[in-house]
Design a protein around this motif. Structure first.
Motif, PDB file in Angstrom:
ATOM      1  N   GLY A 222      30.535  -5.293 -38.833  1.00  0.00           N
ATOM      2  CA  GLY A 222      31.861  -5.892 -38.596  1.00  0.00           C
ATOM      3  C   GLY A 222      32.448  -5.987 -37.308  1.00  0.00           C
ATOM      4  O   GLY A 222      33.598  -6.182 -37.030  1.00  0.00           O
ATOM      5  N   GLU A 223      31.527  -5.191 -36.339  1.00  0.00           N
ATOM      6  CA  GLU A 223      32.171  -5.339 -34.890  1.00  0.00           C
ATOM      7  C   GLU A 223      32.006  -6.724 -34.339  1.00  0.00           C
ATOM      8  O   GLU A 223      31.473  -7.604 -34.749  1.00  0.00           O
ATOM      9  N   SER A 224      32.636  -7.059 -33.292  1.00  0.00           N
ATOM     10  CA  SER A 224      32.290  -8.076 -32.563  1.00  0.00           C
ATOM     11  C   SER A 224      31.116  -8.458 -32.221  1.00  0.00           C
ATOM     12  O   SER A 224      30.165  -7.761 -32.178  1.00  0.00           O
ATOM     13  N   ARG A 225      31.037 -10.042 -32.076  1.00  0.00           N
ATOM     14  CA  ARG A 225      29.539 -10.402 -31.488  1.00  0.00           C
ATOM     15  C   ARG A 225      28.979  -9.790 -30.479  1.00  0.00           C
ATOM     16  O   ARG A 225      27.722  -9.168 -30.650  1.00  0.00           O
ATOM     17  N   PRO A 226      29.770  -9.551 -29.203  1.00  0.00           N
ATOM     18  CA  PRO A 226      29.069  -8.761 -28.131  1.00  0.00           C
ATOM     19  C   PRO A 226      28.577  -7.475 -28.642  1.00  0.00           C
ATOM     20  O   PRO A 226      27.672  -6.990 -28.031  1.00  0.00           O
ATOM     21  N   ARG A 227      29.237  -6.768 -29.391  1.00  0.00           N
ATOM     22  CA  ARG A 227      29.200  -5.285 -29.569  1.00  0.00           C
ATOM     23  C   ARG A 227      27.853  -5.361 -30.409  1.00  0.00           C
ATOM     24  O   ARG A 227      27.004  -4.513 -30.419  1.00  0.00           O
ATOM     25  N   ILE A 228      27.753  -6.123 -31.581  1.00  0.00           N
ATOM     26  CA  ILE A 228      26.692  -6.317 -32.308  1.00  0.00           C
ATOM     27  C   ILE A 228      25.338  -6.558 -31.452  1.00  0.00           C
ATOM     28  O   ILE A 228      24.367  -5.935 -31.844  1.00  0.00           O
ATOM     29  N   ILE A 229      25.444  -7.638 -30.670  1.00  0.00           N
ATOM     30  CA  ILE A 229      24.174  -8.007 -29.827  1.00  0.00           C
ATOM     31  C   ILE A 229      24.002  -6.764 -28.775  1.00  0.00           C
ATOM     32  O   ILE A 229      22.587  -6.444 -28.807  1.00  0.00           O
ATOM     33  N   ALA A 230      25.023  -5.953 -28.376  1.00  0.00           N
ATOM     34  CA  ALA A 230      24.628  -5.038 -27.485  1.00  0.00           C
ATOM     35  C   ALA A 230      23.927  -3.955 -28.369  1.00  0.00           C
ATOM     36  O   ALA A 230      22.907  -3.293 -28.086  1.00  0.00           O
ATOM     37  N   GLY A 231      24.554  -3.607 -29.654  1.00  0.00           N
ATOM     38  CA  GLY A 231      23.811  -2.569 -30.295  1.00  0.00           C
ATOM     39  C   GLY A 231      22.420  -2.717 -30.695  1.00  0.00           C
ATOM     40  O   GLY A 231      21.585  -1.796 -30.905  1.00  0.00           O
ATOM     41  N   VAL A 232      22.043  -4.098 -31.188  1.00  0.00           N
ATOM     42  CA  VAL A 232      20.673  -4.576 -31.626  1.00  0.00           C
ATOM     43  C   VAL A 232      20.025  -4.308 -30.210  1.00  0.00           C
ATOM     44  O   VAL A 232      18.555  -3.987 -30.490  1.00  0.00           O
ATOM     45  N   ALA A 233      20.493  -4.807 -29.099  1.00  0.00           N
ATOM     46  CA  ALA A 233      19.508  -4.590 -28.120  1.00  0.00           C
ATOM     47  C   ALA A 233      19.206  -3.310 -27.667  1.00  0.00           C
ATOM     48  O   ALA A 233      18.029  -2.976 -27.271  1.00  0.00           O
ATOM     49  N   LEU A 234      20.455  -2.473 -27.754  1.00  0.00           N
ATOM     50  CA  LEU A 234      19.845  -0.826 -27.541  1.00  0.00           C
ATOM     51  C   LEU A 234      18.769  -0.343 -28.717  1.00  0.00           C
ATOM     52  O   LEU A 234      18.073   0.447 -28.217  1.00  0.00           O
ATOM     53  N   TYR A 235      18.755  -0.777 -29.809  1.00  0.00           N
ATOM     54  CA  TYR A 235      17.828  -0.412 -30.716  1.00  0.00           C
ATOM     55  C   TYR A 235      16.616  -0.945 -30.202  1.00  0.00           C
ATOM     56  O   TYR A 235      15.405  -0.201 -30.424  1.00  0.00           O
ATOM     57  N   VAL A 236      16.416  -2.041 -29.649  1.00  0.00           N
ATOM     58  CA  VAL A 236      15.162  -2.705 -29.210  1.00  0.00           C
ATOM     59  C   VAL A 236      14.648  -1.604 -28.061  1.00  0.00           C
ATOM     60  O   VAL A 236      13.711  -1.278 -27.844  1.00  0.00           O
ATOM     61  N   VAL A 237      15.719  -1.383 -27.052  1.00  0.00           N
ATOM     62  CA  VAL A 237      15.287  -0.373 -26.064  1.00  0.00           C
ATOM     63  C   VAL A 237      14.868   1.051 -26.566  1.00  0.00           C
ATOM     64  O   VAL A 237      14.050   1.523 -25.982  1.00  0.00           O
ATOM     65  N   PHE A 238      15.752   1.353 -27.605  1.00  0.00           N
ATOM     66  CA  PHE A 238      15.428   2.530 -27.958  1.00  0.00           C
ATOM     67  C   PHE A 238      13.935   2.707 -28.472  1.00  0.00           C
ATOM     68  O   PHE A 238      13.144   3.631 -28.452  1.00  0.00           O
ATOM     69  N   ALA A 239      13.561   1.437 -29.282  1.00  0.00           N
ATOM     70  CA  ALA A 239      11.904   1.655 -29.770  1.00  0.00           C
ATOM     71  C   ALA A 239      10.967   1.675 -28.317  1.00  0.00           C
ATOM     72  O   ALA A 239      10.075   2.126 -28.792  1.00  0.00           O
ATOM     73  N   GLY A 240      11.365   0.849 -27.493  1.00  0.00           N
ATOM     74  CA  GLY A 240      10.381   0.969 -26.300  1.00  0.00           C
ATOM     75  C   GLY A 240      10.339   2.077 -25.601  1.00  0.00           C
ATOM     76  O   GLY A 240       9.300   2.644 -25.302  1.00  0.00           O
ATOM     77  N   VAL A 241      11.594   2.721 -25.633  1.00  0.00           N
ATOM     78  CA  VAL A 241      11.359   4.202 -24.949  1.00  0.00           C
ATOM     79  C   VAL A 241      10.708   5.050 -25.878  1.00  0.00           C
ATOM     80  O   VAL A 241      10.051   5.884 -25.305  1.00  0.00           O
ATOM     81  N   TYR A 242      10.854   5.011 -27.232  1.00  0.00           N
ATOM     82  CA  TYR A 242      10.074   5.941 -28.143  1.00  0.00           C
ATOM     83  C   TYR A 242       8.639   5.789 -27.796  1.00  0.00           C
ATOM     84  O   TYR A 242       7.846   6.710 -27.736  1.00  0.00           O
ATOM     85  N   ILE A 243       8.055   4.480 -27.760  1.00  0.00           N
ATOM     86  CA  ILE A 243       6.815   4.152 -27.739  1.00  0.00           C
ATOM     87  C   ILE A 243       6.246   4.637 -26.412  1.00  0.00           C
ATOM     88  O   ILE A 243       5.213   5.397 -26.098  1.00  0.00           O
ATOM     89  N   ARG A 244       7.150   4.495 -25.400  1.00  0.00           N
ATOM     90  CA  ARG A 244       6.486   4.842 -23.958  1.00  0.00           C
ATOM     91  C   ARG A 244       6.504   6.260 -23.774  1.00  0.00           C
ATOM     92  O   ARG A 244       5.870   6.899 -23.234  1.00  0.00           O
ATOM     93  N   GLY A 245       7.437   6.968 -24.538  1.00  0.00           N
ATOM     94  CA  GLY A 245       7.434   8.555 -24.570  1.00  0.00           C
ATOM     95  C   GLY A 245       6.176   9.112 -25.018  1.00  0.00           C
ATOM     96  O   GLY A 245       5.502   9.715 -24.304  1.00  0.00           O
ATOM     97  N   PHE A 246       5.578   8.729 -26.100  1.00  0.00           N
ATOM     98  CA  PHE A 246       4.327   8.968 -26.781  1.00  0.00           C
ATOM     99  C   PHE A 246       3.132   8.469 -25.936  1.00  0.00           C
ATOM    100  O   PHE A 246       2.251   9.281 -25.735  1.00  0.00           O
ATOM    101  N   ARG A 247       3.258   7.419 -25.242  1.00  0.00           N
ATOM    102  CA  ARG A 247       2.203   6.848 -24.403  1.00  0.00           C
ATOM    103  C   ARG A 247       2.141   7.714 -23.337  1.00  0.00           C
ATOM    104  O   ARG A 247       1.109   8.093 -22.558  1.00  0.00           O
ATOM    105  N   ALA A 248       3.394   8.235 -22.552  1.00  0.00           N
ATOM    106  CA  ALA A 248       3.327   8.894 -21.354  1.00  0.00           C
ATOM    107  C   ALA A 248       2.935  10.251 -21.756  1.00  0.00           C
ATOM    108  O   ALA A 248       1.940  10.823 -20.873  1.00  0.00           O
TER     109      ALA A 248
END
Length: 367
Positions: free
Chosen positions: A44-70
């Protein structure tokens, strides 16, 4: 891969293919991020907040994978901790940012924080992170009406902690097993080298010493014979050098016929009559190397310790008997040579027995 920091320099890690590519299996679980992402979309948040939240979860996934690879590419245990902690901090900050943007939907990152912590931190610190994440998850699912139906998330966090702790323990045991196996291999090779060098040096130096004594006695009465004995000392010294090099290289292998001939020469130099077998074909070829080593050490002991006048050697298909008419085994101590022989015989599945021959000593090996 799991590890914790140490005050001492960390040894290079031996990375198995499964450890190197284990991040792929870890990445499979990122599919469950679909649920917190859906929570962000429905927040129910504003569209910019929702887009930013989804984008951060995508970044979260990338950092998680990168951590294990590192971590899988780390060159030491300390490097595992350093790289892992850096990614763990980054994931925590991303969760905080998601919470500031869309509120309690950030709770979905908790299990991933626990999983990474279990593979990076010392156990006490990993348990501490688990407790904190568990408390935060319980608090968010309790106070937020939007998460009223997600009470089970605390159980998910706890389950992830238990499973990853078990995997970590199994991995640590596997690494410890590999280290112990490597140490045993080094120890076995060290024992082999010590045994081979002792057998080579002990036997040859005994022969050289005897020939040098003979040459000294004959120097005035029979110079020609003395020169022959000294020449043989030179031959034996070069032979000993070659055998030591072969033993160090791991290619030293005694030959039964050579040892019979060598035993006759050494016994003759010591003034001991040798009664040697003439037909070596009776010996099973599978046992000839072991029996050759045993004969070498047994004859060396006769020359050094028995004060005998006669030495008799008898060979069977899988046996060797060495008898002398010397002092006998009373008070005889098992030194490095006899201990090395016993180890060789034990390794071949045989038995060694030393007894009184009345007079003298009898050594019997059966394979």
């Amino acid at each position: 891969m799991s590890a914790h920091a140490s005050a001492q320099p960390s040894p290079p890690l031996q990375v198995h293919p499964w450890q190197r590519w284990g991040w792929v299996m870890g990445g499979v679980w990122l599919v469950f991020l679909a649920f917190p992402i859906a929570g962000v979309v429905d927040s129910g948040e504003s569209r910019p907040r929702i887009i930013a939240g989804v984008a951060l979860y995508v970044v979260f996934a990338g950092v998680y994978i990168r951590g294990f690879r590192a971590m899988s590419r780390a060159v030491s245990r300390a490097d595992v901790v350093r790289r892992g902690v850096a990614h763990l901090v980054a994931l925590t900050l991303i969760c905080v940012m998601i919470h500031l943007l869309v509120g309690s939907a950030s709770v979905g990152g908790g299990p991933y924080l626990v999983a990474l912590a279990m593979f990076v931190l010392p156990m006490w610190a990993a348990v501490g992170v688990t407790v904190v994440v568990l408390l935060v998850t319980t608090w968010l699912t309790t106070v937020s009406s939007e998460l009223a139906d997600t009470w089970y998330l605390s159980g998910v966090v706890l389950l992830v902690a238990v499973v990853t702790a078990v995997v970590r323990t199994i991995e640590r045991r596997g690494l410890l097993h590999d280290e112990l196996a490597a140490e045993l291999t080094v120890s076995a090779e060290r024992d082999r080298l010590a045994r081979d060098v002792h057998d080579v040096i002990g036997h040859t130096l005994t022969a050289m010493s005897l020939k040098a004594d003979v040459a000294e006695r004959l120097l005035d009465t029979d110079p020609e014979r003395a020169r022959q004995e000294i020449a043989e000392v030179g031959v034996l010294s070069r032979q000993a050098l070659a055998e030591v090099r072969a033993a160090v290289g791991g290619i030293r292998s005694a030959r039964l016929d050579d040892e019979i001939a060598s035993a006759e020469r050494v016994l003759a130099s010591a003034g001991i009559a040798a009664d040697m077998p003439k037909d070596l074909s009776v010996v099973d070829p599978r046992h000839r190397v072991v029996l050759a080593w045993v004969l070498r050490e047994a004859v060396t002991n006769v020359v050094r310790h028995s004060d005998a006048s006669v030495c008799r050697v008898v060979l069977g298909p899988a046996s060797l008997t060495v008898e002398d008419d010397g002092r006998g085994p009373s008070g005889l101590r098992e030194g490095n040579g006899l201990r090395g022989v016993r180890e060789r015989v034990d390794a071949a599945g045989g038995a060694l027995r030393v007894s009184d021959a009345s007079p003298g000593t009898r050594l019997v090996v059966t394979l």
